[in-house]
Design an enzyme around this catalytic site. Structure first.
Site, short mmCIF file in Angstrom:
data_model
loop_
_atom_site.label_atom_id
_atom_site.label_comp_id
_atom_site.label_asym_id
_atom_site.label_seq_id
_atom_site.Cartn_x
_atom_site.Cartn_y
_atom_site.Cartn_z
N LYS A 1 -61.89 -18.99 53.37
CA LYS A 1 -62.18 -20.41 53.13
C LYS A 1 -61.89 -20.78 51.68
O LYS A 1 -61.24 -21.78 51.39
CB LYS A 1 -63.66 -20.70 53.42
CG LYS A 1 -63.97 -20.93 54.87
CD LYS A 1 -65.47 -21.10 55.06
CE LYS A 1 -65.81 -21.10 56.53
NZ LYS A 1 -67.23 -20.96 56.81
N GLN B 1 -73.00 -20.71 55.07
CA GLN B 1 -72.48 -19.80 56.10
C GLN B 1 -73.62 -19.25 56.96
O GLN B 1 -74.62 -18.75 56.43
CB GLN B 1 -71.71 -18.66 55.42
CG GLN B 1 -71.05 -17.69 56.37
CD GLN B 1 -69.93 -18.33 57.18
OE1 GLN B 1 -69.14 -19.12 56.68
NE2 GLN B 1 -69.87 -18.01 58.47
N ASP C 1 -69.76 -29.09 58.02
CA ASP C 1 -69.85 -28.29 59.26
C ASP C 1 -70.25 -29.17 60.44
O ASP C 1 -70.14 -28.75 61.60
CB ASP C 1 -70.90 -27.18 59.09
CG ASP C 1 -70.29 -25.80 59.04
OD1 ASP C 1 -69.10 -25.67 59.42
OD2 ASP C 1 -70.98 -24.86 58.63
#
Ligand code: NAP
Length: 293
Positions: A54, A98, A121
């Site tokens: 990422k 995460q 997200d």
């Protein structure tokens, strides 16, 4: 019939290129660079690999990466304090924490603490609700990638029978919402669904998000259907090594009209959509119209 392979790798590379152009335009017109903060707690090897790729992709798109690596012993209050700092930092356009988080941290509490405008997200209840209400929202990256891939095969999904196998908050439910927003007729199947093979056979568009290696067999697929395989399953390979397979068996290629390979299908789209969400968030935070991508 031999299915057309939907090349997620090259579609994702194309999307990343368009995002990079958008980032360049934002810098030129507003003198401003979007930033993505990625927070990793603990040492989960799969998460570490994912976070590294990422950060690389963020830099390649011309955005500013803000990486925060915290020890596995990090407390909930400490993580919430970091989220509050990132929420308040105007250089940070998007925040990604995460998952999974260590057991001492309440994941839902952390997700709810992220500013919904920076929730790239798309897991914050406000964005989940906005998506379900048909309002503009930051939507989860993997589901967004799935629908984009299906739309490389069909200009419109309106009126199509779409079956999603899996009802997780991360993939199944949001992909179903996005397909509904595209005017598909959507069925969500799960572990309690009766005659799963029969339900799948109805699908013009079949999304498999199960996490069970090659569970969807060739005879579950309607001839000519578009199959989006989200699964990532590690199975024993040759010479004691392991290999990655999807949720859909290889024989599906003889029945489907188009399908996504694993690896190289949905996976690469997830990061590309994360970059897209970050650029969209940066635009919205500046009161600008969404980027034309
Ligand atoms: P998850 O939270 O474990 O959800 C799996 C879903 O599959 C559940 O809704 C479950 O039903 C359903 N299911 C399990 N066994 C079933 C069966 N025998 N028949 C019918 N349905 C069944 O998994 P997830 O997070 O959604 O992820 C799904 C897969 O996608 C995993 O392989 C994951 O690694 C992969 N993934 C890939 C990406 C990517 O970037 N490519 C991103 C995210 C996830 P119940 O709800 O009834 O238990």
């Amino acid at each position: 019939m031999t299915a057309r392979i939907i090349d997620g790798k090259s579609i994702a590379a194309d999307l990343r290129g368009k995002v990079a152009e958008g980032v360049h335009r934002l810098g030129r017109d507003q003198g401003d660079v979007p930033g993505l903060a990625v927070v990793l707690v603990g040492e989960n090897p799969a998460s570490e690999v994912y976070v590294r790729s990422k950060s690389k992709a963020v830099a390649e798109a011309g955005m500013r990466p803000f990486d925060h690596k915290l020890p596995a012993s990090t407390g909930e209050a400490e993580l919430l304090a970091l989220v509050a700092t990132l929420n308040a930092d105007p250089a940070v356009s998007g925040i990604l924490v995460q998952l999974p988080l260590p057991a001492q941290i309440d994941t839902q509490k952390v997700i709810a603490a992220i500013d919904p405008a920076k929730d790239v997200d798309g897991f914050h209840p406000l964005n989940v609700g906005r998506l379900a209400s048909g309002l503009p929202a930051l939507v989860p990256c993997t589901p967004l990638g799935c629908v984009m891939l299906a739309k490389t095969v069909h200009d419109s999904l309106a009126g199509m029978e779409a079956v999603v196998v899996g009802r997780s908050n991360i993939v199944g439910k949001p992909v179903a919402q996005l397909l509904l927003a595209e005017n598909a007729t959507v069925t969500i199947a799960h572990s309690k669904t009766r005659d799963l093979a029969g339900v799948c056979r109805r699908a013009d568009v079949l999304v498999a998000a199960i996490g069970k290696a090659e569970m969807v067999r060739g005879n579950w697929i309607k001839p000519g259907a578009t199959v989006i395989d989200v699964g990532i399953n590690r199975v024993p390979g040759e010479g004691g090594k392991s290999r990655i397979v999807g949720d859909v068996a290889a024989e599906a290629r003889d029945v489907a009209g188009a399908l996504t390979p694993v690896p190289g299908g949905v996976g690469p789209m997830t990061i590309a959509c994360l970059l897209l969400n970050t650029l969209r968030a940066a635009h919205a935070q500046r009161g600008l119209a969404p980027p034309k991508i």
